[in-house]
Scaffold this active site. Structure first.
Site, PDB file in Angstrom:
ATOM      1  N   GLN A  19       0.441  -1.259   0.341  1.00 41.06           N
ATOM      2  CA  GLN A  19       0.022   0.080   0.277  1.00 41.06           C
ATOM      3  C   GLN A  19       0.541   1.061  -0.236  1.00 41.06           C
ATOM      4  OE1 GLN A  19      -3.163   0.540   2.658  1.00 41.06           O
ATOM      5  NE2 GLN A  19      -3.923   2.321   1.715  1.00 41.06           N
ATOM      6  N   LYS A  24      -2.986   1.106  -3.914  1.00 37.37           N
ATOM      7  CA  LYS A  24      -2.883  -0.606  -3.272  1.00 37.37           C
ATOM      8  C   LYS A  24      -2.070  -1.185  -4.520  1.00 37.37           C
ATOM      9  CE  LYS A  24      -6.460   0.730   0.717  1.00 37.37           C
ATOM     10  NZ  LYS A  24      -7.479   0.294   0.754  1.00 37.37           N
ATOM     11  N   LYS A  40      -3.421  -2.834  -9.786  1.00 36.08           N
ATOM     12  CA  LYS A  40      -2.316  -2.001  -8.896  1.00 36.08           C
ATOM     13  C   LYS A  40      -3.912  -0.867  -9.094  1.00 36.08           C
ATOM     14  CE  LYS A  40       1.091   1.604  -9.340  1.00 36.08           C
ATOM     15  NZ  LYS A  40       1.970   1.622 -10.350  1.00 36.08           N
ATOM     16  N   ASP A 157      10.348   6.964 -13.539  1.00 37.42           N
ATOM     17  CA  ASP A 157      11.043   6.735 -11.734  1.00 37.42           C
ATOM     18  C   ASP A 157      12.028   5.542 -11.968  1.00 37.42           C
ATOM     19  OD1 ASP A 157      11.249   6.935  -9.024  1.00 37.42           O
ATOM     20  OD2 ASP A 157       9.558   5.829  -9.145  1.00 37.42           O
TER      21      ASP A 157
HETATM   22  P1  AMP Z   1       4.598  -0.927  -6.831  1.00 37.41           P
HETATM   23  O1  AMP Z   1       3.118  -0.303  -5.968  1.00 37.41           O
HETATM   24  O2  AMP Z   1       4.436  -0.681  -7.681  1.00 37.41           O
HETATM   25  O3  AMP Z   1       6.271  -0.976  -5.823  1.00 37.41           O
HETATM   26  O4  AMP Z   1       4.687  -2.735  -6.206  1.00 37.41           O
HETATM   27  C1  AMP Z   1       4.323  -3.077  -4.700  1.00 37.41           C
HETATM   28  C2  AMP Z   1       5.481  -4.423  -5.263  1.00 37.41           C
HETATM   29  O5  AMP Z   1       5.267  -5.448  -5.944  1.00 37.41           O
HETATM   30  C3  AMP Z   1       6.668  -4.087  -4.929  1.00 37.41           C
HETATM   31  O6  AMP Z   1       7.543  -5.556  -4.144  1.00 37.41           O
HETATM   32  C4  AMP Z   1       6.877  -4.635  -6.293  1.00 37.41           C
HETATM   33  O7  AMP Z   1       8.457  -5.917  -6.502  1.00 37.41           O
HETATM   34  C5  AMP Z   1       5.835  -5.592  -6.902  1.00 37.41           C
HETATM   35  N1  AMP Z   1       5.873  -5.537  -7.797  1.00 37.41           N
HETATM   36  C6  AMP Z   1       5.173  -5.048  -9.222  1.00 37.41           C
HETATM   37  N2  AMP Z   1       4.968  -4.976  -9.773  1.00 37.41           N
HETATM   38  C7  AMP Z   1       4.900  -6.436 -10.596  1.00 37.41           C
HETATM   39  C8  AMP Z   1       4.588  -7.342 -11.144  1.00 37.41           C
HETATM   40  N3  AMP Z   1       4.114  -7.484 -12.450  1.00 37.41           N
HETATM   41  N4  AMP Z   1       4.633  -8.747 -10.777  1.00 37.41           N
HETATM   42  C9  AMP Z   1       4.868  -8.940  -9.209  1.00 37.41           C
HETATM   43  N5  AMP Z   1       4.966  -8.461  -8.285  1.00 37.41           N
HETATM   44  C10 AMP Z   1       5.376  -6.994  -8.976  1.00 37.41           C
END
Ligand code: AMP
Length: 255
Positions: A19, A24, A40, A157
């Protein structure tokens, strides 16, 4: 595109994995025996006027989906798009079974981005288990970034948390292939400008320096692969990157 109600139902049956202030993130299943996806959800922000909030959310979800699509069309390895419900603020993308580059390099925490201490069922792994050396990983990063910039996509980013190493289901000569996947295009935009590309690289250089000790040789390898792939665009970019670094240093001296 999914109906509002069905997207919301999907969220309610999904597992929250992280989150943030803007969104989230959930692990979800579109079908009971299908592959997982990552949802997401840009939830409504109470502090914003609701009409503005709805239109901002909608354009950010659509913008992220558009950037991913552009990358996919240009052969940049990013997660595939599984569903978009811009009105509800939901983007569903391919679930990646892998580890962030941050967690695979020295001093990276074992698995970041999980403040809830929850259910990311990621087995801790190291680079060797992916059959990669640091040098090869840096080469993959530089190559992928060059493909992205040649398609005039600015990530916005770049950090080692926003890159994942995954074992591909497709294999090369019977061996599973290891891939470097760029994630989180929430701040990305389109630009042909040398300045925007140079700043994108500088942001990553700063991220390396603040996250991984003695990262200079690593980032130099990223740039070397990037330069090779950018071809004739590289000399101007290299000069601009030097300018951006100088501005960054001046700014940090002024405070
Ligand atoms: P974020 O909000 O994009 O930073 O992602 C939150 C968490 O999900 C982080 O631990 C990322 O490494 C993981 N994550 C992001 N995208 C993916 C994806 N497509 N598949 C699996 N894990 C992901």
């Amino acid at each position: 595109m999914a109906q509002n109600s069905s997207s919301k139902t999907l969220i309610s049956s999904s597992t929250l994995i992280s989150q943030g202030a803007e969104a989230k993130v959930y692990k979800a299943y579109l079908t009971p025996d299908g592959a997982p996806i990552l949802l997401k959800y840009r939830f409504p922000k109470k502090y914003r006027h609701s009409t503005l909030d709805t239109s901002l959310t909608k354009s950010r979800v659509a913008g992220e989906a558009r950037a991913l699509l552009r990358c996919l069309r240009s052969g940049v390895r990013v997660p595939g798009i599984r569903m978009v419900d811009a009105t509800e603020g939901i983007l569903g993308i391919e679930w990646l079974d892998g580890n962030s580059v941050k967690s695979l390099l020295p001093s990276g925490s074992s698995e970041e981005g999980d403040p809830l201490g929850t259910q990311l069922e990621v087995t801790p792994r190291n680079l060797e288990s992916y059959g990669l050396s640091v040098e090869t990983l840096m080469h993959h990063i530089g190559t992928e970034l060059a493909k992205m910039h040649l398609a005039d996509i600015i990530h916005g980013d770049l950090t080692t948390s926003n890159m994942m190493v995954c074992q591909s289901t497709k294999s090369t000569h019977g061996h599973p292939r290891t891939e470097l996947v760029l994630i989180d295009f929430g701040l990305s935009f389109q630009s042909t400008l040398v300045e925007d590309k140079a700043v994108d690289l500088y942001v990553l250089e700063r991220a390396f320096a603040s996250t991984h000790p003695d990262s200079e040789p690593m980032f130099a390898s990223v740039l070397s692969a990037y330069a090779t792939n950018m071809g004739k665009e590289w000399p101007a970019l290299s000069r601009r990157l030097d300018d951006v670094r100088l501005r960054g240093r001046k700014r940090s001296m002024v405070g």
